[in-house]
Design a protein around this motif. Sequence first.
Motif, PDB file in Angstrom:
ATOM      1  N   TYR A 126       0.870  -1.176   0.000  1.00  0.00           N
ATOM      2  CA  TYR A 126       0.000   0.000   0.000  1.00  0.00           C
ATOM      3  C   TYR A 126       0.906   1.224   0.000  1.00  0.00           C
ATOM      4  O   TYR A 126       1.832   1.306   0.815  1.00  0.00           O
ATOM      5  CB  TYR A 126      -0.892   0.012   1.239  1.00  0.00           C
ATOM      6  N   ASP A 133       1.619   5.686  -1.194  1.00  0.00           N
ATOM      7  CA  ASP A 133       1.328   6.969  -1.830  1.00  0.00           C
ATOM      8  C   ASP A 133       2.628   7.737  -2.068  1.00  0.00           C
ATOM      9  O   ASP A 133       2.628   8.952  -2.152  1.00  0.00           O
ATOM     10  CB  ASP A 133       0.342   7.793  -0.999  1.00  0.00           C
ATOM     11  N   ASP A 187      -8.329  -2.910  -1.980  1.00  0.00           N
ATOM     12  CA  ASP A 187      -7.972  -1.722  -2.753  1.00  0.00           C
ATOM     13  C   ASP A 187      -7.159  -0.696  -1.978  1.00  0.00           C
ATOM     14  O   ASP A 187      -6.494   0.135  -2.582  1.00  0.00           O
ATOM     15  CB  ASP A 187      -9.235  -1.033  -3.277  1.00  0.00           C
ATOM     16  N   ALA A 188      -7.244  -0.723  -0.634  1.00  0.00           N
ATOM     17  CA  ALA A 188      -6.585   0.319   0.151  1.00  0.00           C
ATOM     18  C   ALA A 188      -6.381  -0.114   1.600  1.00  0.00           C
ATOM     19  O   ALA A 188      -7.084  -0.988   2.099  1.00  0.00           O
ATOM     20  CB  ALA A 188      -7.403   1.606   0.113  1.00  0.00           C
ATOM     21  N   ILE A 198      -6.741   1.615   5.146  1.00  0.00           N
ATOM     22  CA  ILE A 198      -7.448   2.788   5.652  1.00  0.00           C
ATOM     23  C   ILE A 198      -7.443   2.748   7.174  1.00  0.00           C
ATOM     24  O   ILE A 198      -7.761   1.721   7.769  1.00  0.00           O
ATOM     25  CB  ILE A 198      -8.907   2.810   5.145  1.00  0.00           C
ATOM     26  N   ARG A 247      -5.034   6.887   4.153  1.00  0.00           N
ATOM     27  CA  ARG A 247      -5.593   6.022   3.117  1.00  0.00           C
ATOM     28  C   ARG A 247      -4.519   5.826   2.061  1.00  0.00           C
ATOM     29  O   ARG A 247      -4.143   6.771   1.371  1.00  0.00           O
ATOM     30  CB  ARG A 247      -6.836   6.644   2.482  1.00  0.00           C
ATOM     31  N   LEU A 248      -4.006   4.599   1.983  1.00  0.00           N
ATOM     32  CA  LEU A 248      -2.996   4.278   0.990  1.00  0.00           C
ATOM     33  C   LEU A 248      -3.586   3.302  -0.010  1.00  0.00           C
ATOM     34  O   LEU A 248      -4.132   2.267   0.367  1.00  0.00           O
ATOM     35  CB  LEU A 248      -1.774   3.620   1.651  1.00  0.00           C
ATOM     36  N   LYS A 249      -3.458   3.627  -1.296  1.00  0.00           N
ATOM     37  CA  LYS A 249      -3.940   2.721  -2.344  1.00  0.00           C
ATOM     38  C   LYS A 249      -3.065   1.484  -2.396  1.00  0.00           C
ATOM     39  O   LYS A 249      -1.867   1.547  -2.152  1.00  0.00           O
ATOM     40  CB  LYS A 249      -3.904   3.407  -3.712  1.00  0.00           C
ATOM     41  N   ARG A 250      -3.678   0.354  -2.731  1.00  0.00           N
ATOM     42  CA  ARG A 250      -2.911  -0.875  -2.919  1.00  0.00           C
ATOM     43  C   ARG A 250      -2.210  -0.796  -4.268  1.00  0.00           C
ATOM     44  O   ARG A 250      -2.816  -0.446  -5.281  1.00  0.00           O
ATOM     45  CB  ARG A 250      -3.821  -2.098  -2.866  1.00  0.00           C
TER      46      ARG A 250
END
Length: 147
Positions: free
Chosen positions: A37, A39, A109-110, A112, A125-128
Motif C-alpha cells: 500500500y 502513496d 484496494d486500500a 485505511i 488512506r494508501l492505495k494498494r
Amino acid sequence: MSSARPIVRFGVLVGLVLAAASPAAARTSWVSGTYVYADLCTMPEDGAQSGRRITLKRWPKGDNLVYEGAGLPAPIETAVTVDDTTKDVAFHVETSAGGVSFRGTAGPDALIGTLHSADGSQPLRLKRVLRARAQDTCPGETTGSIR
C-alpha cells in the motif's frame, strides 16, 4: 463382492463432496503473500520524495510489516497484528522522529485507518499497489479564482 466396490466408491465420493461443502472446510484467512500500500511520489519542483509505503507480508509462520516513508533513512521492519476475520491491522515503529503507530483495515484496494505520531493523529488512506512501477509525480496544488 464386485457389487460392493461401486457402493464404496460412491460413499467416498459423497464424503469428499460433503467435506468440501462444509463451513469448516472454507478458508477464512487471507492468502499468504505480500500486500503493498503506498502513496510515495516525487515533488516536481525539487525531486524530493513525499508519502509512505507499507508492505504487509503474510506467511503461514507469522506476519510482518515494512514501513517506508519520505525522510526515513531506510525501511523499518516490524511485527504487525492482523485479524483474519475483520482484516484489522495494527503496528508500531520507532523512527528517528519518534514512534509511529497505525490502526486500521487492510482491504483489497486500500489500507485505511489512523496514523499516530509526534505530529498528532491523522487519517491515512494508501492505495494498494498491484505491480512495481516508477514513482508518480506528486499532484500539484490547484489554486485560482473562479471566473
